[in-house]
Design a protein around this motif. Structure first.
Motif, short mmCIF file in Angstrom:
data_model
loop_
_atom_site.label_atom_id
_atom_site.label_comp_id
_atom_site.label_asym_id
_atom_site.label_seq_id
_atom_site.Cartn_x
_atom_site.Cartn_y
_atom_site.Cartn_z
N ILE A 88 3.09 0.74 12.69
CA ILE A 88 4.30 0.05 12.22
C ILE A 88 5.50 0.50 13.07
N PHE B 121 -5.97 8.30 -4.68
CA PHE B 121 -6.95 9.16 -4.02
C PHE B 121 -6.72 10.61 -4.45
N LYS B 122 -5.44 10.98 -4.45
CA LYS B 122 -5.10 12.36 -4.82
C LYS B 122 -5.52 12.66 -6.26
N ILE C 286 3.63 6.51 22.41
CA ILE C 286 3.47 6.91 21.01
C ILE C 286 2.01 7.23 20.73
N VAL D 287 -12.78 8.00 -0.32
CA VAL D 287 -12.50 7.65 1.07
C VAL D 287 -12.84 6.18 1.41
N GLY E 173 6.86 9.33 20.87
CA GLY E 173 6.77 9.36 19.41
C GLY E 173 5.47 10.00 18.97
N LEU E 174 5.57 10.97 18.06
CA LEU E 174 4.38 11.64 17.53
C LEU E 174 4.29 11.38 16.03
N GLU F 230 7.99 -3.12 4.49
CA GLU F 230 8.53 -1.94 3.79
C GLU F 230 8.42 -2.05 2.26
N ASP G 115 -3.53 5.77 11.49
CA ASP G 115 -2.71 5.06 12.49
C ASP G 115 -1.81 3.96 11.93
N LEU H 69 -0.23 12.47 9.59
CA LEU H 69 -0.28 12.25 8.14
C LEU H 69 -0.90 13.44 7.42
N ASP I 120 10.92 6.96 8.06
CA ASP I 120 10.23 5.66 7.96
C ASP I 120 10.43 4.86 9.25
N ALA I 121 9.71 3.73 9.31
CA ALA I 121 9.70 2.96 10.56
C ALA I 121 11.07 2.35 10.85
CO1 B1M Z 1 -6.14 9.70 4.45
N1 B1M Z 1 -5.08 11.09 3.65
N2 B1M Z 1 -7.55 11.02 4.88
N3 B1M Z 1 -7.17 8.21 5.13
N4 B1M Z 1 -4.82 8.62 3.71
C1 B1M Z 1 -3.73 10.74 3.24
C2 B1M Z 1 -2.74 10.98 4.38
C3 B1M Z 1 -3.50 11.70 2.00
C4 B1M Z 1 -2.03 12.03 1.72
C5 B1M Z 1 -4.17 11.11 0.74
C6 B1M Z 1 -3.92 11.98 -0.48
O1 B1M Z 1 -4.56 13.00 -0.63
N5 B1M Z 1 -3.00 11.60 -1.34
C7 B1M Z 1 -4.36 12.95 2.42
C8 B1M Z 1 -3.62 14.03 3.23
C9 B1M Z 1 -3.30 15.26 2.39
C10 B1M Z 1 -2.67 16.33 3.17
O2 B1M Z 1 -2.69 16.40 4.36
N6 B1M Z 1 -2.08 17.23 2.45
C11 B1M Z 1 -5.47 12.30 3.22
C12 B1M Z 1 -6.72 12.89 3.48
C13 B1M Z 1 -7.00 14.20 2.78
C14 B1M Z 1 -7.69 12.30 4.33
C15 B1M Z 1 -9.06 12.85 4.72
C16 B1M Z 1 -9.11 14.35 5.03
C17 B1M Z 1 -10.04 12.46 3.59
C18 B1M Z 1 -11.43 12.98 3.74
O3 B1M Z 1 -12.11 12.68 4.69
N7 B1M Z 1 -11.83 13.77 2.76
C19 B1M Z 1 -9.39 12.00 5.98
C20 B1M Z 1 -8.86 12.64 7.28
C21 B1M Z 1 -9.36 11.94 8.51
C22 B1M Z 1 -8.61 12.42 9.76
O4 B1M Z 1 -7.53 11.93 10.05
N8 B1M Z 1 -9.17 13.40 10.46
C23 B1M Z 1 -8.63 10.75 5.67
C24 B1M Z 1 -9.03 9.48 6.10
C25 B1M Z 1 -8.36 8.32 5.81
C26 B1M Z 1 -8.91 6.93 6.15
C27 B1M Z 1 -9.58 6.87 7.53
C28 B1M Z 1 -9.91 6.54 5.11
C29 B1M Z 1 -7.61 6.04 5.99
C30 B1M Z 1 -6.81 5.86 7.31
C31 B1M Z 1 -6.94 4.48 7.86
C32 B1M Z 1 -6.03 4.32 9.06
O5 B1M Z 1 -4.97 4.89 9.21
N9 B1M Z 1 -6.49 3.48 9.95
C33 B1M Z 1 -6.74 6.91 5.09
C34 B1M Z 1 -5.61 6.43 4.37
C35 B1M Z 1 -5.42 4.93 4.35
C36 B1M Z 1 -4.71 7.29 3.71
C37 B1M Z 1 -3.49 6.93 2.84
C38 B1M Z 1 -4.00 6.43 1.50
C39 B1M Z 1 -2.54 5.90 3.39
C40 B1M Z 1 -1.99 6.24 4.78
C41 B1M Z 1 -1.09 5.11 5.19
O6 B1M Z 1 -1.50 4.25 5.96
N10 B1M Z 1 0.12 5.04 4.61
C42 B1M Z 1 -2.74 8.32 2.74
C43 B1M Z 1 -1.87 8.48 1.51
C44 B1M Z 1 -0.38 8.27 1.77
O7 B1M Z 1 0.08 8.05 2.84
N11 B1M Z 1 0.39 8.42 0.73
C45 B1M Z 1 -3.81 9.27 3.10
C46 B1M Z 1 1.02 3.90 4.80
C47 B1M Z 1 1.85 4.14 6.04
C48 B1M Z 1 2.75 2.94 6.31
O8 B1M Z 1 2.66 5.27 5.77
O9 B1M Z 1 1.59 6.58 7.64
O10 B1M Z 1 3.27 7.66 6.05
P1 B1M Z 1 2.78 6.49 6.79
O11 B1M Z 1 3.95 5.98 7.78
C49 B1M Z 1 5.29 5.79 7.38
C50 B1M Z 1 6.15 7.05 7.54
O12 B1M Z 1 5.45 8.25 7.35
C51 B1M Z 1 6.74 6.89 8.90
O13 B1M Z 1 6.89 5.48 9.04
C52 B1M Z 1 5.81 4.82 8.41
C53 B1M Z 1 6.30 3.49 7.85
O14 B1M Z 1 7.46 3.63 7.08
N12 B1M Z 1 6.06 7.38 10.10
C54 B1M Z 1 6.78 7.65 11.21
C55 B1M Z 1 4.76 7.55 10.38
N13 B1M Z 1 4.61 7.94 11.65
C56 B1M Z 1 5.84 7.99 12.19
C57 B1M Z 1 6.26 8.31 13.49
C58 B1M Z 1 7.64 8.27 13.76
C59 B1M Z 1 8.55 7.95 12.76
C60 B1M Z 1 8.16 7.63 11.49
O15 B1M Z 1 8.15 8.54 14.95
C61 B1M Z 1 7.30 8.61 16.06
#
Ligand code: B1M
Length: 254
Positions: free
Chosen positions: A150, A95-96, A136, A102, A187-188, A81, A145, A191, A238-239
């Motif tokens: 997590i 990235f934003k 999930i 990417v 769980g769904l 965390e 993912d 992002l 969050d997780a």
């Molecule tokens: Co993407 N991406 N991405 N990306 N990516 C985001 C999400 C984005 C916010 C970046 C940005 O613009 N700042 C943006 C989305 C914008 C929006 O929707 N408005 C974005 C975009 C645009 C894209 C693409 C469209 C880029 C492109 O191709 N032009 C593309 C889409 C692909 C697709 O999915 N169809 C894309 C691709 C990718 C990669 C493949 C390169 C890679 C993913 C790798 C992977 O997951 N294996 C990637 C990454 C790494 C990110 C960021 C940088 C990091 C995501 C992450 O892992 N966060 C992300 C920016 C960001 O998150 N700020 C971004 C860390 C993770 C621990 O947090 O997943 O939020 P998170 O999970 C948290 C909570 O949300 C919660 O608990 C977790 C831990 O505390 N949580 C839950 C999550 N799921 C939960 C479920 C629950 C409960 C809590 O209950 C079931």
């Protein structure tokens, strides 16, 4: 040269603004605030070396830095965390802002997965018979993912047997999995703002199939309000809180 770089960044900003726009108008109406696109975090000024390694995608440095944190007495959950997640958040911010692209997100994602692989055995209780079951997955259209993984890890650590369906999961596949594994919890995760409607479709498919499961949703763009709106039973930001939400819902069902 400088002009070409500026126009590339300008094109990038334009396309990312377009992406962040809500889908077909309904999200803006249902969720004021989401119109701006996404929850954001400031970029960290002086990140921890492990956080820096995640941001830079230096997978090979991750194991040594995790060992240093553990030797300093940090708990596995806190490392996730406080050290790892902020790194991915910073990657998202960069990235934003069109400072990275990417492939950089992919490389950071790989480093994050490497770190989680090392920490998972420390988060999961080994050899204890799980008390509950959960399915999930990341909803259809979304390939992210790390957050979902997590949450799955934390749930396993809370003595829940987790069936992970992976990413880009169709609503029908969630329904099939619930029929097959008979969990009490689903769980769904999502992002992307563009895949929030797929979350709604998944909850609807589960309800239409008459399955007696509680549904928890999470992921950066979703909120408690959205959870209520689509008929989910719980939301976790969050997780860590996903464990409390899951246990609360499972105990209420028992
Ligand atoms: Co993407 N991406 N991405 N990306 N990516 C985001 C999400 C984005 C916010 C970046 C940005 O613009 N700042 C943006 C989305 C914008 C929006 O929707 N408005 C974005 C975009 C645009 C894209 C693409 C469209 C880029 C492109 O191709 N032009 C593309 C889409 C692909 C697709 O999915 N169809 C894309 C691709 C990718 C990669 C493949 C390169 C890679 C993913 C790798 C992977 O997951 N294996 C990637 C990454 C790494 C990110 C960021 C940088 C990091 C995501 C992450 O892992 N966060 C992300 C920016 C960001 O998150 N700020 C971004 C860390 C993770 C621990 O947090 O997943 O939020 P998170 O999970 C948290 C909570 O949300 C919660 O608990 C977790 C831990 O505390 N949580 C839950 C999550 N799921 C939960 C479920 C629950 C409960 C809590 O209950 C079931």
């Amino acid at each position: 040269m400088a002009v070409a770089r500026a126009s590339r960044a300008a094109r990038c900003r334009q396309s990312r603004n377009n992406f962040a726009r809500p889908v077909a108008g309904w999200l803006e109406q249902d969720l004021p605030g989401l119109g701006k696109g996404y929850k954001t975090v400031p970029i960290m000024n002086e990140p921890h070396p492990l956080t820096e390694a995640i941001i830079a995608g230096r997978s090979k440095d991750v194991a040594g830095l995790i060992n240093q944190c553990l030797a300093a007495g940090e708990k596995a959950g806190d490392i996730v965390e406080k050290r790892l997640v902020p790194g991915m958040m910073t990657v998202g911010e960069k990235f934003k802002r069109c400072e990275i692209f990417v492939p950089d997100m992919l490389i950071a994602g790989r480093a994050m997965k490497e770190a989680l692989k090392i920490l998972e055995p420390l988060l999961v209780i080994a050899g204890v018979k799980p008390e509950h079951r959960a399915v999930i997955g990341t909803v259809e259209g979304d390939l992210h993912d790390i957050g979902k993984n997590i949450v799955a890890m934390m749930w396993k650590g809370a003595n829940i047997e987790v069936f992970d369906l992976g990413v880009n999961v169709r609503p029908a596949k969630f329904v099939e999995a619930v029929k097959q594994h008979q969990p009490k919890l689903v769980g769904l995760s999502t992002l992307l703002t563009t895949t929030m409607p797929a979350m709604r479709d998944t909850v609807k498919a589960i309800r239409d199939a008459g399955l007696a499961v509680k549904v928890v949703i999470g992921g950066a763009p979703v909120t408690q309000e959205f959870a209520r709106d689509i008929g989910a039973d719980g939301y976790s930001p969050d997780a860590g809180s996903a464990v409390d939400t899951a246990i609360g819902l499972l105990q209420a069902q028992a």
